[in-house]
Write a protein that holds these residues in place. Structure first.
Motif: not given
Lengths: 382, 229
Positions: A52-73, A210-214
């Protein structure tokens, strides 16, 4: 049971040969135990992954960070219950050899998504209250002989701090355990806010979410919904289950499970040849004795059973000792400081089955030969 | 009046040796009474051991019938013969054939493993058998720690421990010096006389044959003569 004494005594007919055979079986099963534990290191994280956990990361590479604004979205996606984030710190303690994982995380979010991380309430509060504090896994604490309250310098090979240096000073607020003995406690958790404010670049970004889903059944749908949100952004995402993420991470090292299986197959094949040869030799030497047993009235099947029991005994003693010592090294003494290096019940069960199989396979041909002995021919060899 | 324990009727035994057929026993008839002590003599290849193997259910005739007690052996399966041997026959070999990894006591207990007796009872009976052969003080000795004569006594104890009617001895003194051989033969005689064991003994030794009640000479697969002992 009444034949046990006879089997046991026959086993020690040639003490040195039996001891050497047992030793070879011992080494094989010790190796089996250690390699199984190693397999856990690479495959264990996938096994431990929560469905029940998903992981979201940059599509190109794990070493690329993502904007913190993604959290709320991401939080706003239907089916997502909690979201935590983590960023790779990439540091070491005192010496570059002392590498281990350090993640910068939001304490409350992280502990919410990972309920298997166990920490005393008082230490948890202390970590949340103290911005430059860290939570350290039990194995790591023991490996470096740290204590709660110690201040430790960490050198980051990635993140320069605002004062221009790469050494970050942290206080140990607490120690965490895992509710699963295979869980990784060779990990340091840093406060994200302190890290983000302190770093000289990359501010406002996060490593992965890291997403906890229903429900595990909705995983594909939710992953798709998350990635669709960012499909036309400069930072596209790739969301997968935690297990898939762990497996893809492990696959970077090559097919470890296959390599381990090949090594074990070679070991078992060798052991079968060694033990089979020992049993064949033992039967060959005892042909007149086996004929005497048959003359006294022992059935063909009884003689077969006695020889099979002997070979199974050799395997049980050697294999049992091998697995026992492996458990001692891996689980009890913890002599190999690798996260997830653990021998679980399934591996021990598998070892037990292999012991019995090897015993039967090594003994079957000599046993059949003993069973088929003709008394008159065999007695004439006395 | 003694009754017949062994009745062999028109026994022949032929072996295939390559393309050639070798007849080891030829239309042999033999009756052995219960309580007899019979010595079988004859040159090598005369069929003595083959005959002994027939009596013990270790070999089957090509034709003819073998009756021991009430059992017809020629029609029994291999596993039925094993069970029958365990209950009815005691074997004594030239080279003793003790298991070197077991003590005298445990060697004697071996046939009792095939019974339903518990460990304590097995040990008690083995001790009794060892005392009959005069070796109660050697119970915990391994065969390598015993003399040839003592080993043969242990083998005799093993043969009698399950109380069989028929003892089959294949050259029991062939590996012993004269004095020890006489002791073993006296022991067999005592078992025949005092315990009413029927004994069939194959031997080359005329002096050994003198201990038997009857002596049969074999030649080329047939019984040649009967000599009163």
């Amino acid at each position: 049971m009444k034949y046990l004494y006879l089997v046991w005594k026959s086993l020690w007919r040639k003490k040195v040969r039996t001891i050497l055979t047992i030793l070879s079986v011992f080494i094989a099963f010790l190796l089996f135990g250690l390699l199984s534990a190693l397999n856990q290191v690479f495959g264990g994280s996938a096994d431990l992954a929560n469905a029940q956990r998903l992981v979201t990361l940059d599509k190109i590479s794990i070493i690329n960070s993502l904007p913190s604004a993604y959290l709320q979205r991401i939080e706003s996606v239907a089916g997502v219950e909690r979201v935590a984030h983590a960023s790779w710190f990439g540091g070491y303690y005192q010496d570059p050899k002392n590498q281990f994982a350090q993640f910068a995380v939001d304490p409350e979010r992280y502990l919410g998504v990972y309920p298997e991380v166990l920490v005393a309430e008082e230490q948890r509060d202390r970590w949340m209250r103290t911005r430059d504090s860290v939570l350290v896994g039990r194995d790591l604490m023991e490996a470096f002989e740290w204590s709660v309250g110690d201040r430790i310098p960490m050198y980051s090979s990635i993140w320069t701090n605002k004062s221009g240096g790469q050494v970050w000073d942290f206080e140990i607020a607490g120690v965490f355990d895992s509710d699963d003995p295979r869980g990784n406690t060779q990990l340091m958790l840093i406060q994200y806010d302190y890290f983000d404010e302190g770093r000289a670049f990359g501010n406002g970004t996060m490593g992965w979410f890291i997403l906890s889903i229903d429900g595990a059944g909705n995983a594909a749908e939710i992953a798709n919904a998350v990635d669709t949100q960012f499909a036309n952004s400069p930072n596209q995402t790739k969301t997968s289950t935690e297990a898939a993420f762990a497996e893809s991470f492990i696959s970077q090292y090559g097919n470890i499970a296959l390599i381990i299986s090949l090594i074990l197959t070679a070991v078992f094949f060798t052991i079968l040849l060694v033990s089979g040869n020992t049993m064949a030799q033992s039967v060959r030497e005892r042909i007149p004795e086996l004929a005497v047993l048959k003359t006294l009235g022992f059935q063909d099947k009884g003689v077969l059973g006695i020889v099979l029991a002997e070979s199974t005994f050799v395997m049980l003693i050697g294999g049992g000792l091998g697995l026992g010592v492996a458990v001692l090294i891996v689980n009890v003494l913890g002599l190999v400081p690798l996260p997830g290096f653990y021998l679980d019940g399934a591996a021990l069960m598998q070892g037990g089955v292999y012991i019995l199989l090897a015993g039967l396979l090594a003994g079957i041909f000599p046993a059949i030969r003993a069973m088929r002995l003709t008394i008159i021919d065999a007695l004439s060899r006395a | 009046m003694s009754k017949d324990l062994v009745v062999l009727t028109d026994i022949s035994r032929t072996y295939q040796k390559g393309k050639e057929k070798v007849e080891v026993l030829h239309k042999l008839d033999l009756t052995i009474e219960e309580g007899d002590f019979l010595a079988l003599m004859g040159p090598s290849g005369s069929g003595k051991t083959t005959l002994l193997n027939m009596l013990g259910g270790l070999d089957k005739p090509t034709s003819g019938s073998v009756r021991v007690g009430n059992d017809e052996l020629q029609n029994m399966s291999s596993s039925a013969l094993s069970r029958w041997r365990a209950n009815n026959i005691g074997f004594i070999f030239q080279f003793y054939n003790l298991l070197p990894v077991l003590t005298a006591q445990k060697n004697v207990e071996l046939p009792l493993l095939l019974t339903n007796l518990n460990g304590k009872e097995r040990a008690r009976r083995a001790a009794t058998a060892l005392s009959i052969v005069g070796l109660e003080d050697r119970a915990n000795h391994y065969p390598r720690e015993l003399s040839g004569g003592q080993e043969q006594r242990v083998a005799i104890a093993r043969a009698i421990v399950s109380d069989p009617n028929l003892l089959l001895c294949d050259e029991p003194t062939g590996d012993l010096d004269r004095e020890t051989a006489d002791e073993i033969l006296q022991l067999l005689q005592a078992l025949n006389r005092d315990h009413n064991k029927t004994i069939v003994m194959v031997t080359h030794d005329a002096q050994a044959a003198e201990y038997a009640k009857h002596v049969l000479h074999m030649d080329k697969g047939t019984l040649a003569t009967e000599v009163a002992a």
